[in-house]
Structure formats: C-alpha cells, structure tokens
Design an enzyme around this catalytic site. Structure first.
Site, short mmCIF file in Angstrom:
data_model
loop_
_atom_site.label_atom_id
_atom_site.label_comp_id
_atom_site.label_asym_id
_atom_site.label_seq_id
_atom_site.Cartn_x
_atom_site.Cartn_y
_atom_site.Cartn_z
NE ARG A 27 -62.73 -21.25 20.30
CZ ARG A 27 -62.96 -20.43 19.30
NH1 ARG A 27 -64.16 -20.27 18.81
NH2 ARG A 27 -61.97 -19.74 18.77
NE ARG A 57 -58.60 -17.32 9.08
CZ ARG A 57 -59.21 -17.95 10.09
NH1 ARG A 57 -60.30 -18.66 9.84
NH2 ARG A 57 -58.74 -17.89 11.31
P1 AMP Z 1 -62.47 -17.52 16.14
O1 AMP Z 1 -62.79 -16.45 15.15
O2 AMP Z 1 -63.66 -18.40 16.41
O3 AMP Z 1 -61.23 -18.29 15.78
O4 AMP Z 1 -62.16 -16.78 17.53
C1 AMP Z 1 -61.07 -15.85 17.65
C2 AMP Z 1 -60.76 -15.65 19.11
O5 AMP Z 1 -61.89 -15.11 19.79
C3 AMP Z 1 -60.42 -16.92 19.89
O6 AMP Z 1 -59.05 -17.29 19.75
C4 AMP Z 1 -60.76 -16.50 21.31
O7 AMP Z 1 -59.77 -15.64 21.84
C5 AMP Z 1 -62.02 -15.65 21.08
N1 AMP Z 1 -63.26 -16.48 21.14
C6 AMP Z 1 -64.13 -16.74 20.11
N2 AMP Z 1 -65.14 -17.50 20.51
C7 AMP Z 1 -64.93 -17.76 21.82
C8 AMP Z 1 -65.61 -18.52 22.81
N3 AMP Z 1 -66.75 -19.20 22.52
N4 AMP Z 1 -65.09 -18.54 24.07
C9 AMP Z 1 -63.96 -17.88 24.39
N5 AMP Z 1 -63.25 -17.16 23.51
C10 AMP Z 1 -63.72 -17.09 22.22
#
Ligand code: AMP
Length: 217
Positions: free
Chosen positions: A88, A127
């Site tokens: 990210r 969603r």
């Molecule tokens: P996602 O399901 O990928 O939208 O992730 C949900 C939340 O998890 C994000 O808004 C971040 O708070 C955290 N998160 C997921 N992947 C990462 C990552 N690679 N680095 C940092 N935070 C993450």
C-alpha cells in the site's frame, strides 16, 4: 504465478482475486481480510491494528509486513499468490521486493484495476457480505436474485465497519497519497498491466485473464 493487484478501495481487487484463485489454484493474500480476522479474534495484533482500520488509515508497516512474511512462508504459497491490498506504500513495495528476492521468486506482474471515482463510491457504500456464504454482494449492483438467495438462506447482509461515508473518504485519500505512487514504481520496473475495472464482474475478469495471458504462469 506471483502477482499484485493494485487499485483503489472498491476497484474489485478482492472479487477478481477470488475468481483467479478458483481458476488457477494460487492463493489469495488479502492483508485487509487477515487484519479483519485478527480484529475479530481480538488478538494482540488485531487490537494494535483496529484504530487505524476504523479511521481508514494504514496499519503500521511492521504489523503488515509481519503478516505478509508469515503468510508467504507457508507451503501453499509456493504454487503462487495474488496479493490483494498489499503493498500500500513504497516502503511495503521495497520490503516485498526484498522478501521475494530472498527466496528467488520475484513478481511476475502487477495489475492495476482502474475504476472511475463515482463508481468506487457506489461500490463501497453498497457493499455487503452475506453472513452465511461469505460472498461479497452489492445492494445497487448485484443481481436481485442473488440478494434474495442470501436472505432465503438465512443470511444477513453485513456492512464492513469501514464502509461508511466518512471512512471511505479517508481511505480514498490515503490511496491517492500513499498507494498511487506505486503505479509509477511498477511501471518503471516493467511489471505493470492496466485493466478497465468498470463493468460486470465477468467482463472485468475476462480483461484480467487477457492481461495475464502475456505473463508466465
Ligand atoms: P482493505 O480490505 O484492503 O480495504 O483494507 C482494510 C483496511 O485494512 C485498510 O483501510 C487499512 O486500515 C488496513 N490495511 C489493509 N492492508 C494494508 C496494508 N497493506 N498496509 C496498511 N494497512 C492495511
């Protein structure tokens, strides 16, 4: 096949990864899912990640990298993986490169899924996850028969805690500021493939497979 999906929240990374996993047998590694599991299980790691997740900010690199190292070192990752939601930021991308170089298995491709902003908003606010099947649905876009089938199976359509408008705005800002620079980073390394992520799940999946056809499996 070792690939990364890049794209804003709501671009369809998770949905497309699930389809690819079903067809190819590679594993899906979603740091978001792994973090949500940790929060649900109330582990030490989950407690440390929760505040950032609720605010739509990034969880610290050391927590996320620990999760990734652990997951990629398991035997089932040897056949290949699709990383969905990781890296990210540039520090995570560099760390990933080092981990994969260490085991002699570099990435084959990075797929950027492009979706217009207004559609991202509708996808995120609409969603829901079926509590019985775990399937990700959308109150605006899913086939009504599919939504009804979930209800008929006794499923509740559960909204993710961070899919509220305020947190969504923050997640999209974090994407623009911290994750988008990875597009140029992977373009420079020759790994980037771009697909149009607007359309039905099946249409986008067909574009994904076409983009990956040029990639070693
Ligand atoms: P996602 O399901 O990928 O939208 O992730 C949900 C939340 O998890 C994000 O808004 C971040 O708070 C955290 N998160 C997921 N992947 C990462 C990552 N690679 N680095 C940092 N935070 C993450």
């Amino acid at each position: 096949m070792r690939i990364v999906f890049l794209g804003a929240p709501g671009s369809g990374k998770g949905t497309q990864a699930q389809l690819l996993v079903a067809d190819t047998g590679i594993i899906q590694v979603s740091t978001g899912d792994l973090l949500r599991d940790a929060v649900k299980a109330d582990t030490d790691l989950g407690r440390r990640a929760k505040a950032a997740m609720d605010a739509g900010e990034l969880v610290s690199d050391d927590i996320v990298l620990g999760i990734i190292r652990d997951r990629l070192s398991r035997p089932d990752a040897a056949t290949g993986f699709v990383l969905d939601g990781f890296p990210r930021n540039l520090a995570q991308a560099e760390a990933l490169k080092a981990v994969l170089a260490g085991i002699g298995k570099p990435l084959d491709a990075v797929v950027l899924i492009n979706v217009p902003f207004d559609i991202l908003m509708k996808r995120l606010t609409g969603r829901r996850t079926c509590s019985v099947t775990g399937k990700v649905l959308n109150i605006w876009f899913s086939d009504p028969a599919e939504l009804e089938a979930s209800r008929a199976a006794g499923g509740e359509l559960v909204q993710r805690a961070d899919d509220n408008e305020e947190t969504i705005g923050n997640r999209l800002r974090v994407y623009r500021e911290q994750t988008e620079p990875l597009v140029q980073y992977y373009r420079d390394s020759g790994l980037l493939r771009e697909i149009d992520g607007d359309g039905s799940t099946a249409e986008v999946y067909a574009r994904l497979r076409a983009a990956l056809d040029t990639t070693a499996t």
